[in-house]
Design a protein around this motif. Structure first.
Motif, PDB file in Angstrom:
ATOM      1  N   PHE A  27       0.815  -1.213   0.000  1.00  0.00           N
ATOM      2  CA  PHE A  27       0.000   0.000   0.000  1.00  0.00           C
ATOM      3  C   PHE A  27       0.849   1.263   0.000  1.00  0.00           C
ATOM      4  O   PHE A  27       0.355   2.348  -0.281  1.00  0.00           O
ATOM      5  CB  PHE A  27      -0.944   0.010   1.212  1.00  0.00           C
ATOM      6  CG  PHE A  27      -2.332  -0.419   0.853  1.00  0.00           C
ATOM      7  CD1 PHE A  27      -3.220   0.480   0.275  1.00  0.00           C
ATOM      8  CD2 PHE A  27      -2.737  -1.724   1.027  1.00  0.00           C
ATOM      9  CE1 PHE A  27      -4.491   0.091  -0.097  1.00  0.00           C
ATOM     10  CE2 PHE A  27      -4.001  -2.132   0.657  1.00  0.00           C
ATOM     11  CZ  PHE A  27      -4.880  -1.223   0.096  1.00  0.00           C
ATOM     12  N   GLU A  28       2.134   1.134   0.324  1.00  0.00           N
ATOM     13  CA  GLU A  28       2.979   2.315   0.444  1.00  0.00           C
ATOM     14  C   GLU A  28       3.001   3.158  -0.835  1.00  0.00           C
ATOM     15  O   GLU A  28       2.692   4.350  -0.797  1.00  0.00           O
ATOM     16  CB  GLU A  28       4.391   1.925   0.910  1.00  0.00           C
ATOM     17  CG  GLU A  28       4.906   2.662   2.122  1.00  0.00           C
ATOM     18  CD  GLU A  28       3.922   3.617   2.797  1.00  0.00           C
ATOM     19  OE1 GLU A  28       3.998   4.816   2.482  1.00  0.00           O
ATOM     20  OE2 GLU A  28       3.085   3.199   3.618  1.00  0.00           O
ATOM     21  N   PRO A  29       3.325   2.557  -2.002  1.00  0.00           N
ATOM     22  CA  PRO A  29       3.295   3.371  -3.233  1.00  0.00           C
ATOM     23  C   PRO A  29       1.901   3.932  -3.544  1.00  0.00           C
ATOM     24  O   PRO A  29       1.787   5.055  -4.054  1.00  0.00           O
ATOM     25  CB  PRO A  29       3.746   2.408  -4.337  1.00  0.00           C
ATOM     26  CG  PRO A  29       3.825   1.059  -3.729  1.00  0.00           C
ATOM     27  CD  PRO A  29       3.874   1.216  -2.249  1.00  0.00           C
ATOM     28  N   VAL A  30       0.858   3.176  -3.222  1.00  0.00           N
ATOM     29  CA  VAL A  30      -0.511   3.631  -3.476  1.00  0.00           C
ATOM     30  C   VAL A  30      -0.792   4.867  -2.614  1.00  0.00           C
ATOM     31  O   VAL A  30      -1.335   5.874  -3.076  1.00  0.00           O
ATOM     32  CB  VAL A  30      -1.523   2.497  -3.171  1.00  0.00           C
ATOM     33  CG1 VAL A  30      -2.945   2.974  -3.391  1.00  0.00           C
ATOM     34  CG2 VAL A  30      -1.224   1.282  -4.032  1.00  0.00           C
ATOM     35  N   ARG A  31      -0.370   4.800  -1.349  1.00  0.00           N
ATOM     36  CA  ARG A  31      -0.524   5.922  -0.430  1.00  0.00           C
ATOM     37  C   ARG A  31       0.269   7.135  -0.925  1.00  0.00           C
ATOM     38  O   ARG A  31      -0.195   8.264  -0.884  1.00  0.00           O
ATOM     39  CB  ARG A  31      -0.025   5.493   0.959  1.00  0.00           C
ATOM     40  CG  ARG A  31      -0.353   6.469   2.091  1.00  0.00           C
ATOM     41  CD  ARG A  31       0.361   6.063   3.380  1.00  0.00           C
ATOM     42  NE  ARG A  31       0.089   4.675   3.766  1.00  0.00           N
ATOM     43  CZ  ARG A  31      -0.900   4.309   4.576  1.00  0.00           C
ATOM     44  NH1 ARG A  31      -1.708   5.192   5.071  1.00  0.00           N
ATOM     45  NH2 ARG A  31      -1.082   3.031   4.876  1.00  0.00           N
ATOM     46  N   GLN A  32       1.475   6.855  -1.447  1.00  0.00           N
ATOM     47  CA  GLN A  32       2.313   7.943  -1.953  1.00  0.00           C
ATOM     48  C   GLN A  32       1.659   8.647  -3.135  1.00  0.00           C
ATOM     49  O   GLN A  32       1.697   9.871  -3.239  1.00  0.00           O
ATOM     50  CB  GLN A  32       3.656   7.390  -2.416  1.00  0.00           C
ATOM     51  CG  GLN A  32       4.741   7.545  -1.375  1.00  0.00           C
ATOM     52  CD  GLN A  32       6.032   6.888  -1.846  1.00  0.00           C
ATOM     53  OE1 GLN A  32       6.300   6.833  -3.048  1.00  0.00           O
ATOM     54  NE2 GLN A  32       6.803   6.382  -0.905  1.00  0.00           N
ATOM     55  N   LEU A  33       1.048   7.841  -4.010  1.00  0.00           N
ATOM     56  CA  LEU A  33       0.377   8.431  -5.174  1.00  0.00           C
ATOM     57  C   LEU A  33      -0.781   9.317  -4.702  1.00  0.00           C
ATOM     58  O   LEU A  33      -0.973  10.430  -5.209  1.00  0.00           O
ATOM     59  CB  LEU A  33      -0.120   7.332  -6.122  1.00  0.00           C
ATOM     60  CG  LEU A  33      -0.816   7.813  -7.398  1.00  0.00           C
ATOM     61  CD1 LEU A  33       0.070   8.744  -8.216  1.00  0.00           C
ATOM     62  CD2 LEU A  33      -1.277   6.631  -8.254  1.00  0.00           C
ATOM     63  N   ALA A  34      -1.537   8.830  -3.726  1.00  0.00           N
ATOM     64  CA  ALA A  34      -2.646   9.627  -3.175  1.00  0.00           C
ATOM     65  C   ALA A  34      -2.118  10.942  -2.606  1.00  0.00           C
ATOM     66  O   ALA A  34      -2.672  12.014  -2.864  1.00  0.00           O
ATOM     67  CB  ALA A  34      -3.388   8.835  -2.100  1.00  0.00           C
ATOM     68  N   THR A  35      -1.033  10.865  -1.848  1.00  0.00           N
ATOM     69  CA  THR A  35      -0.462  12.062  -1.237  1.00  0.00           C
ATOM     70  C   THR A  35       0.034  13.032  -2.301  1.00  0.00           C
ATOM     71  O   THR A  35      -0.225  14.237  -2.235  1.00  0.00           O
ATOM     72  CB  THR A  35       0.695  11.666  -0.298  1.00  0.00           C
ATOM     73  OG1 THR A  35       0.209  10.660   0.586  1.00  0.00           O
ATOM     74  CG2 THR A  35       1.190  12.838   0.530  1.00  0.00           C
ATOM     75  N   THR A  36       0.751  12.496  -3.301  1.00  0.00           N
ATOM     76  CA  THR A  36       1.287  13.345  -4.369  1.00  0.00           C
ATOM     77  C   THR A  36       0.167  14.076  -5.105  1.00  0.00           C
ATOM     78  O   THR A  36       0.313  15.233  -5.491  1.00  0.00           O
ATOM     79  CB  THR A  36       2.101  12.497  -5.369  1.00  0.00           C
ATOM     80  OG1 THR A  36       3.024  11.706  -4.631  1.00  0.00           O
ATOM     81  CG2 THR A  36       2.846  13.354  -6.370  1.00  0.00           C
ATOM     82  N   LEU A  37      -0.970  13.388  -5.276  1.00  0.00           N
ATOM     83  CA  LEU A  37      -2.091  14.001  -5.981  1.00  0.00           C
ATOM     84  C   LEU A  37      -2.938  14.872  -5.054  1.00  0.00           C
ATOM     85  O   LEU A  37      -3.932  15.455  -5.485  1.00  0.00           O
ATOM     86  CB  LEU A  37      -2.965  12.910  -6.608  1.00  0.00           C
ATOM     87  CG  LEU A  37      -2.372  12.192  -7.822  1.00  0.00           C
ATOM     88  CD1 LEU A  37      -3.176  10.941  -8.147  1.00  0.00           C
ATOM     89  CD2 LEU A  37      -2.354  13.118  -9.032  1.00  0.00           C
ATOM     90  N   GLY A  38      -2.588  14.917  -3.771  1.00  0.00           N
ATOM     91  CA  GLY A  38      -3.381  15.689  -2.807  1.00  0.00           C
ATOM     92  C   GLY A  38      -4.734  15.045  -2.549  1.00  0.00           C
ATOM     93  O   GLY A  38      -5.706  15.738  -2.231  1.00  0.00           O
ATOM     94  N   GLY A  39      -4.810  13.748  -2.692  1.00  0.00           N
ATOM     95  CA  GLY A  39      -6.096  13.056  -2.548  1.00  0.00           C
ATOM     96  C   GLY A  39      -6.139  12.140  -1.344  1.00  0.00           C
ATOM     97  O   GLY A  39      -5.280  12.192  -0.466  1.00  0.00           O
ATOM     98  N   ALA A  40      -7.160  11.309  -1.308  1.00  0.00           N
ATOM     99  CA  ALA A  40      -7.364  10.399  -0.185  1.00  0.00           C
ATOM    100  C   ALA A  40      -7.043   8.970  -0.617  1.00  0.00           C
ATOM    101  O   ALA A  40      -7.108   8.632  -1.797  1.00  0.00           O
ATOM    102  CB  ALA A  40      -8.809  10.485   0.289  1.00  0.00           C
ATOM    103  N   LEU A  41      -6.709   8.152   0.366  1.00  0.00           N
ATOM    104  CA  LEU A  41      -6.409   6.744   0.125  1.00  0.00           C
ATOM    105  C   LEU A  41      -7.667   5.909   0.350  1.00  0.00           C
ATOM    106  O   LEU A  41      -8.365   6.089   1.347  1.00  0.00           O
ATOM    107  CB  LEU A  41      -5.303   6.301   1.090  1.00  0.00           C
ATOM    108  CG  LEU A  41      -4.866   4.848   1.005  1.00  0.00           C
ATOM    109  CD1 LEU A  41      -4.154   4.569  -0.312  1.00  0.00           C
ATOM    110  CD2 LEU A  41      -3.948   4.499   2.185  1.00  0.00           C
TER     111      LEU A  41
END
Lengths: 270, 324
Positions: free
Chosen positions: B221-235
């Protein structure tokens, strides 16, 4: 301690729905087309756990056509003590306003109820409003979105619960009697034992109690379509999705990722 | 003709984003019906919000500032709402489909013996009547609902309606009202609130990145969480990932989790079971990343990549970091 759980029979989660002139029918090639509403299993489990801790009994109530017995059968098989089916041509077409009236009448008829537990919502109507409306009709404490029952004080006549709401976990305390809706987080529902299933089959044949509108002394103008505040003459399938999925192909995952990011900028969603 | 009412929900003096959307929807309906728009503003220390609500479209604000309304308990809100509605008989009372919005309307509908439509995704005026559309059967079908009486109560789904825009030139009237319940008559007492973690709220987020069984484990989930953070979105997550204990239930999107409708929904390693689709199919743009080209998620997605998400997702993060 007398706990009531209100449960409902719904189409299975994998049912294939068809709709014609606003009437919904369904089938499930993979299994039983009708099941106990999955959310209600959490309500049943919680009621049984409270009985295991505090004693008393659990009564399951379901409202629906005479053949809608799956929810009550599941409730008895899991360990509820008694079941009541509320069935009457006159209650057909009830919305949440009329349903809450009928359920409140049934709970009043039972007489000595301390707590009513509902699942969060039914997976067909998806309203999730009946629990609070029953609480209001009875003048009882409304407790929605409950993720744990923290303390039940039968002598002090209070119940403390945690609610999972948008802003976080809210701890509240309310007077008994209370009506609550519970979330999936609250417990892990047990599977009915073989013995439980046999008991339920027997119970449904011989002991199930069925009440009609007259048994509840219900006002004819407050039940069924006549007692509903809304009608929903048009039910229809979602419009089909426009266009196909664009599959992004590239030589390397990195190149595919770059191409996808480009598309998302073009769509203005980044 | 009687007005359209909107309950403007605020927490600690901040109006919820969904309430601005409801105010916008209420304005549209009121104009089509040729009636006024009134807002209900209940809480403690919230007087300052009335002007903002007027600038965003309300002709009148019913303001109740009282200690019993400070912690958002449904009973005093509902009792006040139904008392005012009984006096003024509005044509509709709208609220956001939040936990409070749903509870307050459910209780008030009983007091008023009025029709209640939860979680609407569209409102229209047809032959002078309000038509409220809502998904049913876990989003597999839609239903048009009409009130049979004088007042319709409806909660509106987050992100389904455009928010009301402020216009500094607007004016309106503020009417101060008294609370309807005495402190001792309220059956619920709030003991405390443990606020959610800092993650963006799933239902309010414009961007959601969700992971499923295909992420392979909690560390996946780490990269998925990172993508959410980078996009300013939610996981988010699918039920399979939640049931495997890789991620908390609060993140679950789908029939037995949250229903979301973001502008961008990225499904990474999610096959797209019908129960998951029920919770996210109204998203504007759906992106699917999955190694199985036959996965049903591709049937609802606008864009897809068939491949290994553990390579693609970090590559997206790297590319976005360059460009954002």
């Amino acid at each position: 301690m007398h706990t009531v759980i209100c449960a409902k029979q719904t189409p299975s989660t994998t049912a294939i729905l068809a709709v014609e002139e606003g009437k919904v029918t369904w089938s499930d090639p993979g299994g039983s087309p009708d099941i106990a509403n999955p959310w209600d299993e959490y309500a049943i489990e919680e009621a049984i756990r409270l009985r295991e801790k505090h004693g008393g009994k659990v009564t399951a109530i379901s409202m629906g056509p005479d053949e809608a017995r799956e929810a009550l059968k599941t409730a008895i098989a899991m360990g509820c003590d008694e079941a009541v089916l509320i069935t009457d041509e006159a209650i057909k077409g009830s919305d949440t306003l009329a349903t809450s009236y009928v359920l409140a009448k049934a709970i009043e008829k039972l007489g000595d109820v301390d707590l009513v537990i509902f699942g969060r919502q039914a997976i067909d109507g998806d309203t999730g409003q009946t629990s609070m409306q029953v609480a209001r009709r009875l003048g009882w404490t409304p407790l929605s979105f409950v993720s744990s029952v923290d303390e039940l004080d039968l002598e002090g006549r209070t119940v403390s619960v945690t609610r999972a709401i948008e802003s976080g976990r809210q701890k509240v305390k309310g007077a008994i009697p209370a009506a609550m809706s519970v979330l999936k987080e609250i417990n892990e529902p047990r599977y009915p034992s073989f013995k439980g299933i046999r008991k339920a089959t027997k119970y449904m044949k011989r002991e199930l109690c069925a009440w009609g509108a007259a048994d509840l002394d219900a006002d004819a103008n407050r039940i069924g379509e006549a007692g509903s505040g809304v009608n929903w003459p048009e039910v229809y399938s979602l419009p089909p999705k426009e266009g196909e999925c664009t599959i992004i192909e590239a030589d390397t995952p990195e190149a595919a990722a770059v191409a996808l990011v480009d598309k998302l900028f073009e769509e203005k969603v980044i | 003709m009687s007005a359209i009412w909107v309950w403007v929900e605020q927490h600690d003096g901040e109006v919820l984003p969904v309430s601005w959307e409801v105010l916008g929807a209420g304005r549209t309906v009121a104009e089509e019906l040729g009636v006024g728009l009134s807002a209900l503003l209940f809480g403690q220390g919230i007087e300052g919000l009335a002007q903002d609500i007027i600038q965003r479209g309300a002709d009148k604000v019913y303001l109740c500032d009282d200690a019993t309304l400070a912690d958002g308990r449904a009973e005093p809100y509902a009792s006040l709402l139904s008392k005012l509605a009984g006096e003024h008989k509005p044509q509709a009372i709208l609220a956001g489909s939040t936990s409070s919005g749903r509870d307050v309307l459910a209780l008030a509908a009983v007091d008023l013996e009025a029709g209640l439509v939860p979680d609407c995704t569209a409102l229209a005026v047809q032959d002078g009547r309000i038509k409220a559309t809502r998904p049913v059967y876990a989003g597999k079908l839609l239903s048009n609902v009409y009130s049979k009486g004088d007042t319709l109560l409806a909660s509106l789904r987050s992100r389904a309606f455009p928010p009301a825009e402020a216009d500094a030139g607007r004016s309106g009237e503020t009417v101060v009202v008294e609370p309807a319940m005495q402190p001792d008559d309220i059956r619920v007492e709030v003991l405390g609130l443990e606020a959610s973690e800092g993650t963006a709220s799933l239902t309010d987020s414009a961007t959601i990145v969700s992971g499923g069984r295909g992420v392979g484990g909690p560390e996946g989930f780490e990269p998925v969480r990172q993508l959410a953070t980078t996009l300013g979105g939610a996981l988010g997550a699918s039920r399979a990932a939640v049931d495997a204990d890789w991620i908390p239930y609060a993140m679950q999107v789908g029939q037995t989790g949250k229903t979301v409708s973001p502008d961008l929904y990225v499904a990474a390693g999610i096959s797209g079971a019908i129960q998951h689709l029920a919770g996210m199919r109204t998203s504007k743009i759906i992106v699917a990343i999955n190694k199985d080209p036959e996965a049903p998620i591709f049937k609802v997605a606008q864009y897809g990549i068939v491949g290994d998400l553990s390579k693609i997702v970090p590559a997206m993060v790297a590319e976005l970091e360059k460009r954002l």
